[in-house]
Design a protein around this motif. Structure first.
Motif, PDB file in Angstrom:
ATOM      1  N   ARG A  93      -5.653 -17.837  23.817  1.00  0.00           N
ATOM      2  CA  ARG A  93      -5.751 -17.515  22.389  1.00  0.00           C
ATOM      3  C   ARG A  93      -5.733 -18.785  21.537  1.00  0.00           C
ATOM      4  O   ARG A  93      -6.543 -18.950  20.619  1.00  0.00           O
ATOM      5  N   TYR A  94      -4.829 -19.710  21.837  1.00  0.00           N
ATOM      6  CA  TYR A  94      -4.738 -20.925  21.025  1.00  0.00           C
ATOM      7  C   TYR A  94      -5.859 -21.919  21.328  1.00  0.00           C
ATOM      8  O   TYR A  94      -6.302 -22.635  20.433  1.00  0.00           O
ATOM      9  N   VAL A 154      -4.125 -26.314  25.576  1.00  0.00           N
ATOM     10  CA  VAL A 154      -3.934 -26.043  24.147  1.00  0.00           C
ATOM     11  C   VAL A 154      -3.812 -27.354  23.389  1.00  0.00           C
ATOM     12  O   VAL A 154      -4.419 -27.531  22.326  1.00  0.00           O
ATOM     13  N   VAL A 155      -3.066 -28.284  23.942  1.00  0.00           N
ATOM     14  CA  VAL A 155      -2.883 -29.578  23.286  1.00  0.00           C
ATOM     15  C   VAL A 155      -4.221 -30.312  23.193  1.00  0.00           C
ATOM     16  O   VAL A 155      -4.562 -30.864  22.144  1.00  0.00           O
ATOM     17  N   GLU A 156      -4.989 -30.284  24.262  1.00  0.00           N
ATOM     18  CA  GLU A 156      -6.304 -30.935  24.237  1.00  0.00           C
ATOM     19  C   GLU A 156      -7.200 -30.319  23.164  1.00  0.00           C
ATOM     20  O   GLU A 156      -7.859 -31.025  22.400  1.00  0.00           O
ATOM     21  N   SER A 157      -7.215 -29.005  23.101  1.00  0.00           N
ATOM     22  CA  SER A 157      -8.026 -28.319  22.094  1.00  0.00           C
ATOM     23  C   SER A 157      -7.565 -28.670  20.679  1.00  0.00           C
ATOM     24  O   SER A 157      -8.382 -28.886  19.779  1.00  0.00           O
ATOM     25  N   ALA A 158      -6.257 -28.762  20.481  1.00  0.00           N
ATOM     26  CA  ALA A 158      -5.717 -29.124  19.165  1.00  0.00           C
ATOM     27  C   ALA A 158      -6.057 -30.571  18.804  1.00  0.00           C
ATOM     28  O   ALA A 158      -6.383 -30.871  17.657  1.00  0.00           O
ATOM     29  N   LEU A 159      -5.992 -31.464  19.789  1.00  0.00           N
ATOM     30  CA  LEU A 159      -6.352 -32.858  19.545  1.00  0.00           C
ATOM     31  C   LEU A 159      -7.818 -32.975  19.141  1.00  0.00           C
ATOM     32  O   LEU A 159      -8.171 -33.679  18.196  1.00  0.00           O
ATOM     33  N   ARG A 160      -8.678 -32.266  19.857  1.00  0.00           N
ATOM     34  CA  ARG A 160     -10.108 -32.305  19.537  1.00  0.00           C
ATOM     35  C   ARG A 160     -10.361 -31.719  18.141  1.00  0.00           C
ATOM     36  O   ARG A 160     -11.184 -32.237  17.387  1.00  0.00           O
ATOM     37  N   ALA A 161      -9.635 -30.667  17.801  1.00  0.00           N
ATOM     38  CA  ALA A 161      -9.806 -30.057  16.476  1.00  0.00           C
ATOM     39  C   ALA A 161      -9.349 -31.005  15.377  1.00  0.00           C
ATOM     40  O   ALA A 161     -10.019 -31.133  14.345  1.00  0.00           O
ATOM     41  N   SER A 162      -8.234 -31.684  15.583  1.00  0.00           N
ATOM     42  CA  SER A 162      -7.742 -32.598  14.546  1.00  0.00           C
ATOM     43  C   SER A 162      -8.695 -33.772  14.356  1.00  0.00           C
ATOM     44  O   SER A 162      -8.902 -34.228  13.227  1.00  0.00           O
ATOM     45  N   ARG A 163      -9.302 -34.248  15.428  1.00  0.00           N
ATOM     46  CA  ARG A 163     -10.279 -35.330  15.288  1.00  0.00           C
ATOM     47  C   ARG A 163     -11.590 -34.813  14.685  1.00  0.00           C
ATOM     48  O   ARG A 163     -12.253 -35.520  13.930  1.00  0.00           O
ATOM     49  N   ARG A 164     -11.936 -33.565  14.992  1.00  0.00           N
ATOM     50  CA  ARG A 164     -13.153 -32.966  14.425  1.00  0.00           C
ATOM     51  C   ARG A 164     -13.054 -32.843  12.907  1.00  0.00           C
ATOM     52  O   ARG A 164     -14.031 -33.059  12.202  1.00  0.00           O
TER      53      ARG A 164
END
Length: 134
Positions: free
Chosen positions: A43-44, A75-85
């Motif tokens: 989900r995250y 989840v952390v990887e996805s969040a990192l990519r989102a913050s850089r995006r």
């Protein structure tokens, strides 16, 4: 002795723990629906992949870290990519601060850093400790 060290490190690795133990994460308001760790992770990951602005990324991080668990490395990887995006480097650095606060010990934090090292290098993200040691 070496076998004990390796087995201790394997038990401390967050991704290994999350795959082995299907923990229940959340109850709905009526107390009947239970979410597994795997569905929480999915989900995250999906949430962060579709986040379009900084507000959504930070809202997702607040919700994700509010649970009584450490998010999976996916989840952390996805969040990192989102913050850089969304072009917010500070949020990417703070994600690691959140992980450091959530884990039980330094070994688990180091396991997260090691597992996410390729992503950190790809996205050019330093930890707070790295930034202050420069």
């Amino acid at each position: 002795m070496r076998t004990q060290v390796v087995s201790t490190l394997l038990r401390a690795r967050p991704s290994t723990v999350s795959r082995v133990t299907p923990r229940l994460v959340r109850l709905s308001s009526n107390g009947q629906h239970q979410e597994t760790f795997e569905s929480f992770t999915e989900r995250y990951v999906n949430f962060f992949q579709s986040a379009e602005d900084l507000f959504e990324v930070q809202r997702g991080l607040n919700n994700c870290f509010a649970h009584d668990l450490v998010p999976a490395p996916a989840v952390v990887e996805s969040a990192l990519r989102a913050s850089r995006r969304v072009n917010d480097y500070a949020t990417a650095v703070r994600i690691f601060e959140g992980i450091k606060a959530k884990v039980e010990n330094k070994t688990q934090y180091q396991a997260y850093l090691e597992e996410l090292k390729p992503v950190r290098e790809e996205l050019g993200i330093d930890t707070k400790d790295d930034l202050f040691s420069l």
